[in-house]
Design an enzyme around this catalytic site. Structure first.
Site, PDB file in Angstrom:
ATOM      1  N   LYS A  23       0.825  -1.208   0.000  1.00 20.85           N
ATOM      2  CA  LYS A  23       0.000   0.000   0.000  1.00 20.85           C
ATOM      3  C   LYS A  23       0.868   1.270   0.000  1.00 20.85           C
ATOM      4  CE  LYS A  23      -2.921   2.624   3.205  1.00 20.85           C
ATOM      5  NZ  LYS A  23      -2.035   3.514   3.979  1.00 20.85           N
ATOM      6  N   ASP A 122      -5.663   8.259   8.758  1.00 25.39           N
ATOM      7  CA  ASP A 122      -5.780   7.655  10.082  1.00 25.39           C
ATOM      8  C   ASP A 122      -5.832   8.642  11.226  1.00 25.39           C
ATOM      9  OD1 ASP A 122      -5.834   5.064   9.476  1.00 25.39           O
ATOM     10  OD2 ASP A 122      -3.686   4.745   9.578  1.00 25.39           O
ATOM     11  N   ASP A 321       4.334   0.545  11.750  1.00 26.47           N
ATOM     12  CA  ASP A 321       3.065  -0.060  11.342  1.00 26.47           C
ATOM     13  C   ASP A 321       2.865  -1.467  11.900  1.00 26.47           C
ATOM     14  OD1 ASP A 321       2.266   2.132   9.970  1.00 26.47           O
ATOM     15  OD2 ASP A 321       2.691   1.360   7.981  1.00 26.47           O
TER      16      ASP A 321
END
Length: 436
Positions: A23, A122, A321
């Site tokens: 991504k 986010d 992440d």
């Protein structure tokens, strides 16, 4: 009404899974097609909301988009609608998408002007744009902040000029944006404290195949000799290392035997080692990762016997992440670990849901949590919860798949932003998960 996942935990999964394209690489690579009027073909595109929105945005701006299949697409930016890129519809659409900031570098380099929305995406804490804006300024751009509609307007009427810069932080998107601007600037640009993540190395390789002259790729000192124009190319994206880490964690938590196929092993850096330090066995077989079914896994200590700390760090350190995933996986390990999330101040705010499920976690402050592993003595129990961000969402999903009883995860649009067909792919491995 937003959809939710209903999960019944406790199943052991088995089989093979292929990770999607990365991504974080996709958002940069797809933005880079704006740098040339020639055709660019991109392979291994992840079919996820954030990426599809960016492709749609480029189409609206006049880029010819030919989506040959969900994971392969041709782009040609030979007739860009600059008026659209300064207009109200663009502002509205790009504000929803974190990745839209990445088209500013290419637009500034090629057309001398760009708009940047204030970041969406986010809720994991502040996401500053300073690195991007200051980098563009050093290359000779001027900017205005238009507070009435939250926009940065950038202009470089005299073109961009190469220069030396030392970034205040090795921001991945910031480095990528500055690199894309600098490839068409006059003269030589040197970027020190540049990010050197695999995504960024991929972007530099792609740009070099288009005729850019970037050296130092993979280090934190990039030298870019400006060229007058770039040509087309073919580019294949790496598999998503965050998804690979998620699957390793999932296998351990659910005592499953999984093989992750085509895992791009040479680009995973320290990730396999960090999971091994939690006691998880994994075997690298060629380009695949095999995780055997394990009854228990025990967290290692440091050599002097002190409690293990796992912290995030710019590449080649451990990616932030995956800290949410490591935290969840540690809840069922034997032993204790301190998780230190340095980069984002609200990434750990999902631990209350894990505590409700029965995990033993002490949240020390917004950046640090101590996990006391239950060693499978007490399985987690299913609850109803909501996903605050992409990575927490998948962490909660992993917790739910290992828990007793039924869990409901709401706000799964957040998960869909980063993981393609995740429910379908997990069902193929034997998970009891449905979208409601």
């Amino acid at each position: 009404m937003s959809s939710a996942f209903e999960v019944r935990g406790g199943n052991r999964l088995k089989g093979e899974i292929i990770p999607q394209g990365a991504k974080n690489e996709a958002l940069q690579i797809i933005s880079a097609v704006m740098l040339t009027s020639e055709k660019v073909t991109i392979h291994n595109i992840p079919d996820i909301v954030d990426v599809n929105l960016l492709i749609e945005l480029l189409g609206d701006a006049g880029v010819k988009v030919n989506r040959i299949s969900r994971d392969k697409c041709e782009f040609q930016a030979d007739d860009i609608d600059l008026a659209y890129l300064q207009g109200a519809d663009f502002k509205k659409k790009s504000g929803r998408l974190r990745g839209s900031v990445m088209i500013a570098g290419p637009l500034l380099a090629r057309f001398g002007k760009a708009l940047i929305p204030k970041p969406g995406g986010d809720k994991i804490g502040r996401r500053r744009l300073d690195t991007h804006i200051i980098g563009f300024e050093k290359l000779g751009a001027r900017f205005n902040y238009e507070s009435d509609d939250n926009y940065f307007r950038l202009e470089a009427p005299g073109g961009l000029k190469g220069t030396y810069m030392l970034l205040d932080e090795p921001s991945v998107t910031g480095t990528a944006n500055i690199v894309m601007a600098a490839v068409l600037a006059q003269g030589t640009t040197t970027i020190y404290n540049a990010a050197c993540e695999p995504y960024l190395q991929q972007l530099c390789k792609m740009l070099n195949s288009m005729g850019a002259r970037i050296s130092g790729v993979g280090s934190n000192l990039l030298t870019i000799e400006g060229v007058t124009s770039l040509g087309g190319c073919q580019h294949t994206m790496l598999p998503d290392m965050i998804e690979i880490g998620s699957f390793i964690g999932l296998a351990a938590m659910t005592q499953s035997e999984l093989t992750i196929k085509n895992a791009g092993v040479e680009s995973l850096g320290i990730i396999p080692e960090k999971f091994r330090s939690l006691g998880i066995q994994l075997e690298i077989k060629g380009n695949d990762i095999y995780i055997p079914s394990q009854e228990t896994y025990e967290i290692q200590t440091f050599l002097d016997g002190s409690i293990l700390t796992i912290a995030d760090h710019p590449w080649p350190g451990f990616t932030p992440d995956l800290l949410s995933i490591v935290l969840v996986v540690a809840t069922q390990a034997k032993g204790s670990v301190m998780i230190h999330q340095k980069m984002f101040e609200s990434r750990l705010f999902f631990v209350d849901k894990l505590i409700d499920m029965g995990a033993q976690i002490v949240l020390c402050d917004p950046h640090r949590a101590v996990v006391i592993g239950l060693g499978r003595q007490h399985p987690l129990r299913g609850i109803t919860m909501s996903s605050p961000d992409i990575r927490a969402g998948v962490s909660l999903l992993i917790a739910a798949l290992s828990a007793e009883g039924k869990s409901t995860i709401q706000n799964i649009d957040q998960i869909d932003r980063g993981y393609q067909y995740i429910d379908e792919r997990l069902r193929n491995l034997g998970a009891d998960i449905k979208r409601v």
